[in-house]
Design a protein around this motif. Sequence first.
Motif, PDB file in Angstrom:
ATOM      1  N   SER A 153       0.812  -1.222   0.000  1.00 45.53           N
ATOM      2  CA  SER A 153       0.000   0.000   0.000  1.00 45.53           C
ATOM      3  C   SER A 153       0.846   1.273   0.000  1.00 45.53           C
ATOM      4  N   LEU A 154       2.142   1.114  -0.241  1.00 49.54           N
ATOM      5  CA  LEU A 154       3.030   2.268  -0.354  1.00 49.54           C
ATOM      6  C   LEU A 154       3.556   2.384  -1.775  1.00 49.54           C
ATOM      7  N   ASN A 155       3.639   3.617  -2.260  1.00 51.56           N
ATOM      8  CA  ASN A 155       4.270   3.909  -3.545  1.00 51.56           C
ATOM      9  C   ASN A 155       5.602   4.601  -3.285  1.00 51.56           C
ATOM     10  N   ILE A 156       6.704   3.955  -3.651  1.00 53.69           N
ATOM     11  CA  ILE A 156       8.005   4.622  -3.555  1.00 53.69           C
ATOM     12  C   ILE A 156       8.155   5.501  -4.791  1.00 53.69           C
ATOM     13  N   ASN A 157       8.217   6.805  -4.567  1.00 56.76           N
ATOM     14  CA  ASN A 157       8.309   7.739  -5.687  1.00 56.76           C
ATOM     15  C   ASN A 157       9.658   8.424  -5.808  1.00 56.76           C
ATOM     16  N   GLY A 158      10.548   8.204  -4.836  1.00 52.64           N
ATOM     17  CA  GLY A 158      11.833   8.874  -4.933  1.00 52.64           C
ATOM     18  C   GLY A 158      12.602   8.848  -3.636  1.00 52.64           C
ATOM     19  N   LEU A 159      13.491   9.816  -3.498  1.00 48.18           N
ATOM     20  CA  LEU A 159      14.426   9.866  -2.372  1.00 48.18           C
ATOM     21  C   LEU A 159      14.405  11.231  -1.695  1.00 48.18           C
ATOM     22  N   MET A 160      14.803  11.234  -0.442  1.00 50.68           N
ATOM     23  CA  MET A 160      14.920  12.471   0.333  1.00 50.68           C
ATOM     24  C   MET A 160      16.257  12.459   1.058  1.00 50.68           C
ATOM     25  N   THR A 161      16.837  13.634   1.233  1.00 51.00           N
ATOM     26  CA  THR A 161      18.005  13.745   2.086  1.00 51.00           C
ATOM     27  C   THR A 161      18.015  15.092   2.798  1.00 51.00           C
ATOM     28  N   VAL A 162      18.704  15.121   3.913  1.00 50.85           N
ATOM     29  CA  VAL A 162      19.031  16.361   4.623  1.00 50.85           C
ATOM     30  C   VAL A 162      20.533  16.528   4.507  1.00 50.85           C
ATOM     31  N   ALA A 163      20.963  17.490   3.719  1.00 49.78           N
ATOM     32  CA  ALA A 163      22.399  17.683   3.496  1.00 49.78           C
ATOM     33  C   ALA A 163      23.049  18.276   4.735  1.00 49.78           C
ATOM     34  N   PRO A 164      24.335  18.074   4.904  1.00 44.09           N
ATOM     35  CA  PRO A 164      25.042  18.729   6.009  1.00 44.09           C
ATOM     36  C   PRO A 164      24.938  20.247   5.880  1.00 44.09           C
ATOM     37  N   TYR A 165      24.924  20.920   7.016  1.00 44.25           N
ATOM     38  CA  TYR A 165      24.938  22.383   6.962  1.00 44.25           C
ATOM     39  C   TYR A 165      26.363  22.835   6.703  1.00 44.25           C
ATOM     40  N   GLU A 166      26.558  23.578   5.631  1.00 46.92           N
ATOM     41  CA  GLU A 166      27.872  24.090   5.273  1.00 46.92           C
ATOM     42  C   GLU A 166      27.797  25.595   5.089  1.00 46.92           C
ATOM     43  N   GLU A 167      28.787  26.290   5.611  1.00 48.03           N
ATOM     44  CA  GLU A 167      28.816  27.744   5.447  1.00 48.03           C
ATOM     45  C   GLU A 167      28.940  28.115   3.971  1.00 48.03           C
ATOM     46  N   HIS A 168      29.714  27.342   3.241  1.00 48.81           N
ATOM     47  CA  HIS A 168      29.861  27.547   1.800  1.00 48.81           C
ATOM     48  C   HIS A 168      28.974  26.528   1.093  1.00 48.81           C
ATOM     49  N   VAL A 169      27.870  26.989   0.549  1.00 40.82           N
ATOM     50  CA  VAL A 169      26.819  26.105   0.087  1.00 40.82           C
ATOM     51  C   VAL A 169      27.276  25.199  -1.056  1.00 40.82           C
ATOM     52  N   GLU A 170      28.279  25.599  -1.799  1.00 42.09           N
ATOM     53  CA  GLU A 170      28.773  24.758  -2.892  1.00 42.09           C
ATOM     54  C   GLU A 170      29.275  23.403  -2.388  1.00 42.09           C
ATOM     55  N   GLN A 171      29.609  23.341  -1.112  1.00 40.91           N
ATOM     56  CA  GLN A 171      30.128  22.087  -0.564  1.00 40.91           C
ATOM     57  C   GLN A 171      29.062  20.993  -0.492  1.00 40.91           C
TER      58      GLN A 171
END
Length: 224
Positions: A153-171
Amino acid sequence: MNLQHNLFELEQRILAVCDRAGRKRDKITLIAVSKTQSVEIILQAYDLGIRDFGENRVQELLRKKDLLPQDIRWHLIGHLQSNKAKYIAGFIHYVHSIDSLETAKELSKRAMQHSRKINILLEVNVAAEESKEGIASSEISELSSLIFAEAASLNINGLMTVAPYEEHVEQVRPYFKELHKLCGEFGWQELSMGMSNDFEVAIEEGATMIRIGSLLFGERTKNF
């Protein structure tokens, strides 16, 4: 706090990054992270046209749900305990944080009792941070196969993540790039990644859902 101004500024930034990345705005869902926000503030956001709201805790979500319009699409973006699945199975629009077969099976069982299917995302700890929930990238295949076989009864539609907090967002870009690659390998369409500090990089790397709290509502206060 001027919510209307904040939303306007946020939308301008989303449109700008979509233009840079060659993406369409209507392919990205803005999820307003309403944890700790009052019903009155959520109603203000609703009146400005927002329909997707994200909560971290089931108990807080339940306290708010019946006091707010019924066409709100609720997203559970925090960790789901198996024993709380029964409380949300009848109405939840998306669960972003599935990371165990036990929780998936319980949610599926409860969804079946309501004769509905629930859209889910697998939470991936793509940066392998010890302090974060989520499965390793190497575990996606096994968990998705087990859910397909045992949680119908579940549909897997994709992925989720919480990225590390970085002062320089490009990281954080490599983490979003990796999640996009993984999602494509499994043929899934939805990528929930990017928050107030890094959503622009996330959109550039393929996010379809961004979870925005402080840019909309300001710093959190416990006034719910």
